[in-house]
Design a protein around this motif. Structure first.
Motif, PDB file in Angstrom:
ATOM      1  N   UNK A  10      -4.266  -5.746   4.734  1.00 17.85           N
ATOM      2  CA  UNK A  10      -2.747  -4.463   4.186  1.00 17.85           C
ATOM      3  C   UNK A  10      -1.598  -5.682   2.952  1.00 17.85           C
ATOM      4  N   UNK A  11      -1.240  -5.211   2.837  1.00 14.79           N
ATOM      5  CA  UNK A  11       0.442  -6.083   1.797  1.00 14.79           C
ATOM      6  C   UNK A  11       1.410  -6.188   2.752  1.00 14.79           C
ATOM      7  N   UNK A  12       2.074  -7.298   2.178  1.00 18.16           N
ATOM      8  CA  UNK A  12       3.120  -7.269   3.315  1.00 18.16           C
ATOM      9  C   UNK A  12       4.367  -6.054   2.979  1.00 18.16           C
ATOM     10  N   UNK A 154      -0.452 -10.619   0.294  1.00 24.97           N
ATOM     11  CA  UNK A 154       0.281 -10.691  -1.095  1.00 24.97           C
ATOM     12  C   UNK A 154      -0.153  -9.206  -2.088  1.00 24.97           C
ATOM     13  N   UNK A 155       0.239  -8.255  -3.248  1.00 22.55           N
ATOM     14  CA  UNK A 155       0.256  -7.644  -3.760  1.00 22.55           C
ATOM     15  C   UNK A 155      -0.987  -8.419  -4.880  1.00 22.55           C
ATOM     16  N   UNK A 179       1.154  -0.918  -2.481  1.00 24.98           N
ATOM     17  CA  UNK A 179       2.271  -1.106  -2.752  1.00 24.98           C
ATOM     18  C   UNK A 179       2.542  -1.544  -0.960  1.00 24.98           C
ATOM     19  N   UNK A 180       3.872  -1.792  -0.442  1.00 24.44           N
ATOM     20  CA  UNK A 180       4.519  -2.460   0.820  1.00 24.44           C
ATOM     21  C   UNK A 180       3.868  -1.641   1.590  1.00 24.44           C
ATOM     22  N   UNK A 181       2.876  -2.579   3.058  1.00 25.48           N
ATOM     23  CA  UNK A 181       2.544  -2.337   3.798  1.00 25.48           C
ATOM     24  C   UNK A 181       1.379  -1.303   3.752  1.00 25.48           C
ATOM     25  N   UNK A 182       0.339  -1.316   2.088  1.00 26.63           N
ATOM     26  CA  UNK A 182      -0.780  -0.221   2.607  1.00 26.63           C
ATOM     27  C   UNK A 182      -1.381  -0.654   3.256  1.00 26.63           C
TER      28      UNK A 182
END
Length: 213
Positions: A10-12, A154-155, A179-182
């Motif tokens: 996941x991304x944050x 992170x992205x 994207x955030x939390x993907x």
């Protein structure tokens, strides 16, 4: 040895810097904002019953907060600076402006054209990011007893990592959306020593929340 390792990547969640369009990189240790905390809770609520042996995060607090629900369940957790976001050098934390926007656009175009060893000013290149990620990947793969793991990062760093795992050229990193939390669900086969994409990027766990970056 378990032949398959499930990897949930996941991304944050969102930070105020994300909201403002300001790059954080590895030098800005920002907390999640209110929407980011809601995203983290929504992710936990959706996947609370997912079997996990270990959590891996970067050393930055926004990744810790994004998986806080799982950590509080008592799942083993390690943080590794090798998973940190790319360093954007002297551009980190600056308010958006036309000159910086053009700088990022030109730099990422340079990377897409294959010049992946070009760093940001006083920062890192994608090649440098990958080199610090590789020991963490090797460590994770050296632990086949961990049959299912969650990685929060992170992205840009995620894009770099995914090109490596799927044996793609590093200049194709922008092919991996985020994207955030993907969530990306990957599987690693020990017999074949290959990664495959099961699903992703997934965001249905956030469908009841406002749009994020």
């Amino acid at each position: 040895m378990h032949p398959i390792k499930d990897i949930y990547l996941i991304r944050h969640g969102e930070t105020d810097y994300n909201r403002m369009g300001v790059v954080q990189g590895s030098g800005i240790d920002a907390h999640l904002n209110e929407l980011g905390r809601q995203q983290a809770q929504a992710f936990f609520d959706h996947y609370e019953d997912l079997y996990l042996d270990k959590i891996y995060t970067s050393a930055l607090i926004r990744t810790h907060q994004s998986v806080d629900g799982f950590i509080k369940k008592g799942i083993a957790w390690e943080q590794h600076p090798g998973l940190n976001e790319i360093s954007w050098g002297n551009k980190e934390g600056k308010s958006p402006n036309t000159d910086d926007d053009l700088y990022y656009k030109n730099l990422t175009r340079t990377w897409r054209e294959g010049n992946i060893d070009v760093p940001s000013e006083e920062g890192e290149s994608p090649v440098q990011v990958l080199e610090r990620q590789k020991p963490v990947v090797d460590l994770i793969l050296s632990r086949p007893q961990e049959q299912a793991i969650l990685i929060a990062m992170h992205g840009r760093a995620m894009r770099v990592l995914l090109t490596h795992l799927f044996e793609q050229p590093l200049h194709k990193m922008d092919d991996f959306a985020h994207s955030n939390l993907c969530l990306y669900h990957l599987q690693y086969s020990y017999p074949d020593r290959v990664f495959k994409l099961v699903k992703g990027p997934l965001t249905e766990h956030l469908k009841h929340l406002p749009d994020s970056m």
